[in-house]
Each structure stands twice: as C-alpha cells, then as structure tokens.
Design an enzyme around this catalytic site. Structure first.
Site, PDB file in Angstrom:
ATOM      1  N   HIS A  59     -48.183  28.854   3.976  1.00 44.57           N
ATOM      2  CA  HIS A  59     -48.253  27.411   4.199  1.00 44.57           C
ATOM      3  C   HIS A  59     -49.586  27.045   4.862  1.00 44.57           C
ATOM      4  O   HIS A  59     -50.232  26.059   4.492  1.00 44.57           O
ATOM      5  CB  HIS A  59     -47.099  26.944   5.099  1.00 44.57           C
ATOM      6  CG  HIS A  59     -45.792  26.777   4.383  1.00 44.57           C
ATOM      7  ND1 HIS A  59     -45.137  27.831   3.790  1.00 44.57           N
ATOM      8  CD2 HIS A  59     -45.025  25.672   4.181  1.00 44.57           C
ATOM      9  CE1 HIS A  59     -44.016  27.385   3.252  1.00 44.57           C
ATOM     10  NE2 HIS A  59     -43.926  26.072   3.465  1.00 44.57           N
ATOM     11  N   ASP A  70      -8.593  -4.019  -4.045  1.00 48.81           N
ATOM     12  CA  ASP A  70      -8.177  -3.004  -5.003  1.00 48.81           C
ATOM     13  C   ASP A  70      -8.398  -3.447  -6.443  1.00 48.81           C
ATOM     14  O   ASP A  70      -8.627  -2.613  -7.324  1.00 48.81           O
ATOM     15  CB  ASP A  70      -6.690  -2.676  -4.820  1.00 48.81           C
ATOM     16  CG  ASP A  70      -6.437  -1.667  -3.712  1.00 48.81           C
ATOM     17  OD1 ASP A  70      -7.415  -1.079  -3.207  1.00 48.81           O
ATOM     18  OD2 ASP A  70      -5.264  -1.462  -3.362  1.00 48.81           O
ATOM     19  N   GLU A 101      -8.820   4.171   5.479  1.00 49.36           N
ATOM     20  CA  GLU A 101      -9.480   3.806   4.229  1.00 49.36           C
ATOM     21  C   GLU A 101      -9.542   2.283   4.096  1.00 49.36           C
ATOM     22  O   GLU A 101     -10.593   1.703   3.841  1.00 49.36           O
ATOM     23  CB  GLU A 101      -8.712   4.401   3.051  1.00 49.36           C
ATOM     24  CG  GLU A 101      -9.262   4.009   1.688  1.00 49.36           C
ATOM     25  CD  GLU A 101      -8.378   4.455   0.543  1.00 49.36           C
ATOM     26  OE1 GLU A 101      -8.831   4.344  -0.620  1.00 49.36           O
ATOM     27  OE2 GLU A 101      -7.240   4.907   0.782  1.00 49.36           O
ATOM     28  N   HIS A 102      -8.397   1.643   4.261  1.00 44.57           N
ATOM     29  CA  HIS A 102      -8.298   0.183   4.215  1.00 44.57           C
ATOM     30  C   HIS A 102      -7.908  -0.313   5.598  1.00 44.57           C
ATOM     31  O   HIS A 102      -6.960   0.210   6.194  1.00 44.57           O
ATOM     32  CB  HIS A 102      -7.225  -0.276   3.236  1.00 44.57           C
ATOM     33  CG  HIS A 102      -7.336   0.310   1.871  1.00 44.57           C
ATOM     34  ND1 HIS A 102      -6.506   1.317   1.424  1.00 44.57           N
ATOM     35  CD2 HIS A 102      -8.174   0.032   0.852  1.00 44.57           C
ATOM     36  CE1 HIS A 102      -6.829   1.633   0.186  1.00 44.57           C
ATOM     37  NE2 HIS A 102      -7.837   0.874  -0.195  1.00 44.57           N
ATOM     38  N   GLN A 111       0.811  -1.212   0.000  1.00 42.41           N
ATOM     39  CA  GLN A 111       0.000   0.000   0.000  1.00 42.41           C
ATOM     40  C   GLN A 111       0.849   1.269   0.000  1.00 42.41           C
ATOM     41  O   GLN A 111       0.447   2.303  -0.531  1.00 42.41           O
ATOM     42  CB  GLN A 111      -0.954  -0.008   1.192  1.00 42.41           C
ATOM     43  CG  GLN A 111      -2.027  -1.080   1.098  1.00 42.41           C
ATOM     44  CD  GLN A 111      -2.862  -0.944  -0.174  1.00 42.41           C
ATOM     45  OE1 GLN A 111      -3.505   0.059  -0.409  1.00 42.41           O
ATOM     46  NE2 GLN A 111      -2.822  -1.973  -1.014  1.00 42.41           N
ATOM     47  N   HIS A 113       1.639   3.179  -3.372  1.00 47.83           N
ATOM     48  CA  HIS A 113       0.684   4.052  -4.050  1.00 47.83           C
ATOM     49  C   HIS A 113       1.279   5.427  -4.322  1.00 47.83           C
ATOM     50  O   HIS A 113       1.041   6.024  -5.374  1.00 47.83           O
ATOM     51  CB  HIS A 113      -0.587   4.215  -3.213  1.00 47.83           C
ATOM     52  CG  HIS A 113      -1.628   3.185  -3.477  1.00 47.83           C
ATOM     53  ND1 HIS A 113      -2.380   3.161  -4.626  1.00 47.83           N
ATOM     54  CD2 HIS A 113      -2.057   2.134  -2.737  1.00 47.83           C
ATOM     55  CE1 HIS A 113      -3.224   2.143  -4.589  1.00 47.83           C
ATOM     56  NE2 HIS A 113      -3.039   1.503  -3.462  1.00 47.83           N
TER      57      HIS A 113
END
Length: 434
Positions: free
Chosen positions: A412, A353, A319-320, A249, A252
C-alpha cells in the site's frame, strides 16, 4: 412503577418457530444442482402444479381479464399511492461531490441493483398488496429487471389479482412458483431469468429461511418472522377501535403477536372483554388464527404514564405501532423503534398494509431496533468515487505511505510512493513509519 401485565404471552415468536434449516438447505442444494427440471419437480410436489412456470403474455392478459373492474381500480389506486411515496423517498437520495482538500474531490452515487426478485405470498391468503409493495418500489428505484413469483394453486395457477397487481406495477416476468423453489429460481437465474441481485417480500418460515441461507450471495430486504403489532392507547382511545385493530392484525397467523400498552386500566379491561367477541365473528380461517394468536402470544401491559408507555414500546420495537392517544406530535418525536408508525384513530395498520402508500414489508421480531422496512433505498447501492489533481494528492499520498508502513502494509505504501516520485521529482519526503 414496574410494568403490570394484565395479560401475559405464554409463547413467543421464537418459541413457536421450528427448525427448518436442513429441509430448506436440501431443497436449495437440489435445485442449484438440478436446475429448471428440479425446480419443476418441487413445484409439482409442493404446489401440485404442472403448468407454465413463466407466465406468457397471453396468460397474463387472461388473468387480468378475470379481475373485476372495481378491484382493478382499487389496485390501481393503491399502486399509485405506493408509487408516489416511493418517488418521494427516492428524491431524498442524491448524487453528491465534495472537495475534501484543495484538488481532491470525492463523491457519492446512487445506483439501483440490476435484477430484483419479488416474492408474493399466495398460500393461506392471496397477498395482492405484496405484489404492489415489492414490484412498485423496485420499478421506481430503477431496477432493469423485476421478477415476481407467487405460489400457484392446483388447476388455477397464480391468483389473477396478484398477476394483475404485479403486471401493472412493472414486473418484467411473472413466475408461478412458490416457497423455496420460487426463491431458488430467482437466485440461481433459472427459466431464462437473470440472477437476482436482491430478494424481497414476505413469506412463510421456509421462504424466510431460504432468504437467510442465501443472504451474502444475494441481497435481501430483511430476515422476517411472524408479523407483530403494538397499540399505544390512553383514556381518550375508543376501546372498540383499539380492539378491532388488535384483532385485525392477529388474523395474520396463529403466531402473530399483538400487544396493547396503556396507562388506563379501565380501557385495558374493556378492550380485553371485546376482543374475544370480535374474533368469534370472523370467518373460520381468520377466526382460528386470531384466536390462537390472542390466546398464546398477545399481551396487555399497564404503565404508569405515557413516558413509561413509550419506553415499553421502544423495548418491544414492534413491526407496526399504532398510537391512539392525546398529543400525537409528542409521540412522533418520542418514539424511536418501530417499522411503521400510525398516528391517531384516523389511520390504521390495515391502511399501510394495503393502500395508503407506505410499504408493508417491515422488520419483525424486534428488528425495528436496528432497521427500517422495504423502500426504494433497499434496491439502491450508495457507492463512492474520487478524483484528484496531482497537487491535491500530495498530502494524501504522504499520509497514506506512513500509515500503511505503520500497519505493516508495504505494498500500500509503495502505491503512494510511486505517485510522489512521479508527480514531484526532486522533492524529498519522509515516508517512514517512525
């Protein structure tokens, strides 16, 4: 016991971000005013590309022919998995109707947005899987028009595998346009495209900022920062697997945080010793990214027990989130803040992924504390409706008139008054605010 940092980050995703707002706003303003021609100018400037913006059927076919059969089969496998999972998600949303009071029926209806714009990164890496994740879910949701756009490369155009993935996933149009200009073209309806109702997909800081600026006039999946990942591991975890997952990871990007949270100091030290060796064995670009991410953004945190580990993870809202520990059901029931969860050594973030079926467009930078990732639901509007008999509206009209007058909204109130007068002539109603 306070958390013990065996490795502490010197930077954060926020400190690594530059202010690109003015640049992006200027490009968006230029393209909105200048239309197709201005978008082409930016394509030539940033992408060094002067070919067709909208790929023709012949160009799509030619690109697909360049994809090796084995890769086609892998892309088809991943697409099928994502499609099946998206269909199962869609089945959880149903149209309903409910009689609130006798004679008054209200309902819910799920309606897909009309046009979706899917951004597929193609700069540093060719994100084949992003075409699958974004286009497939839009197709399953029922969007009537789907545009996929990806940065072209000089003299090549969009990567053939991205074209193939977008095509088999159901894209109606494929566009060779990257960055802010690609986002702008989908939003403003350039090159004969319908204006997008929603923009989805990952991208660099310029793409993310463009989506942030445009949000409101168009829907977006989420505002994303650099990808991040956290591993929860106890003494039963394999340190080589843990280290490999962290490195996978970190590649990235230079600013992609990875975190290890554990209650076993020996495991932590073993993993920390392995990571630099694994990074050194990567290809150059991947190695440089992973090295910088591990050096500047990675953390290794020692906790007292699994409850403290879980609390730490929820605070980070990654995130993960990977769990390599005993009693996976306990972790599944305890953890609450993550984009996507990977339970046990037998699965990994890389599966999600690329090919396992869950979506890889996920909340970053702590956003998992309030939202989930991309799914068919993001493309659907949950709207409500109601109908009533005259008798069923009677009590509602009385309450509406009195509440409206108490609020000072006489118009109204009168909308309720006229119905009571029409449906129940001769009856007297106390419709005052007091």
């Amino acid at each position: 016991m306070a958390l013990t940092y065996l490795k502490k980050a010197t930077l954060t995703a926020q400190s690594g971000a530059s202010d690109v707002h003015d640049i992006v706003q200027g490009i968006l303003t230029d393209i909105e005013a200048g239309g197709d021609d201005k978008a082409r100018e930016y394509a030539e400037k940033f992408d060094k590309y002067d070919g067709n913006i909208i790929l023709t059927d012949d160009e799509i076919a030619a690109a697909c022919d360049l994809v090796p059969q084995k890769l086609k089969e892998d892309i088809q496998f991943a697409h099928d998995n994502v499609k099946r999972f998206a269909e199962a998600q869609k089945a959880t949303v149903s149209d309903i109707e409910y009689e609130i009071v006798p004679g008054l029926i209200a309902g819910q209806k799920a309606i897909p947005v009309d046009a979706a714009g899917c951004y597929v990164p193609g700069g540093r890496y060719s994100h084949i899987a992003s075409a699958i994740m974004t286009v497939t879910t839009a197709k399953v949701a029922g969007c009537s028009h789907i545009t996929a756009t990806s940065p072209p490369r000089p003299g090549v155009g969009v990567a053939p595998a991205i074209v193939y993935a977008a095509h088999i996933s159901g894209a109606d149009k494929i566009m060779a346009l990257g960055g802010v200009q690609g986002v702008a073209a989908m939003t403003f309806g350039l090159f004969g495209l319908p204006k997008a109702n929603i923009l989805v997909g990952p991208g660099n800081q310029f793409v993310a900022e463009a989506k942030r600026i445009l949000f409101g006039r168009v829907g977006i999946d989420m505002i994303a920062g650099p990808t991040d990942s956290l591993v929860l591991a106890d003494k039963t975890a394999d340190p080589h697997i843990v280290a490999t997952d962290l490195v996978s990871q970190a590649e990235h990007g230079y600013n992609s945080p990875v975190w290890l949270v554990t209650d076993d100091k020996a495991l932590a030290e073993d993993v920390m010793a392995r990571v630099p060796v694994l990074i050194a064995d990567l290809p150059e670009l991947n190695r440089d990214n992973a090295f910088a991410a591990w050096r500047d953004y990675a953390e290794v945190i020692l906790c007292a027990d699994r409850e403290e580990m879980a609390a730490c993870s929820d605070d980070y809202a990654p995130e993960h989130l990977t769990v390599q520990a005993e009693d996976l059901d306990w972790w599944l029931n305890r953890l609450s803040c993550y984009g996507s969860l990977f339970l046990g050594e037998e699965t990994t973030v890389s599966y999600g992924d690329k090919a396992s079926g869950t979506n890889h467009v996920l909340p970053t930078s702590g956003a998992a504390g309030y939202t989930g990732g991309l799914s068919v639901h993001k493309y659907m509007k949950i709207v409500t409706w109601q109908r009533s008999t005259r008798e069923g509206s009677k009590r509602v009209a009385e309450a509406t008139a009195r509440i409206s007058r108490l609020e000072g909204m006489e118009g109204h109130a009168r909308a309720a008054d006229v119905r009571l007068a029409k449906y129940f002539p001769g009856e007297n109603f106390d419709l005052s605010a007091e």
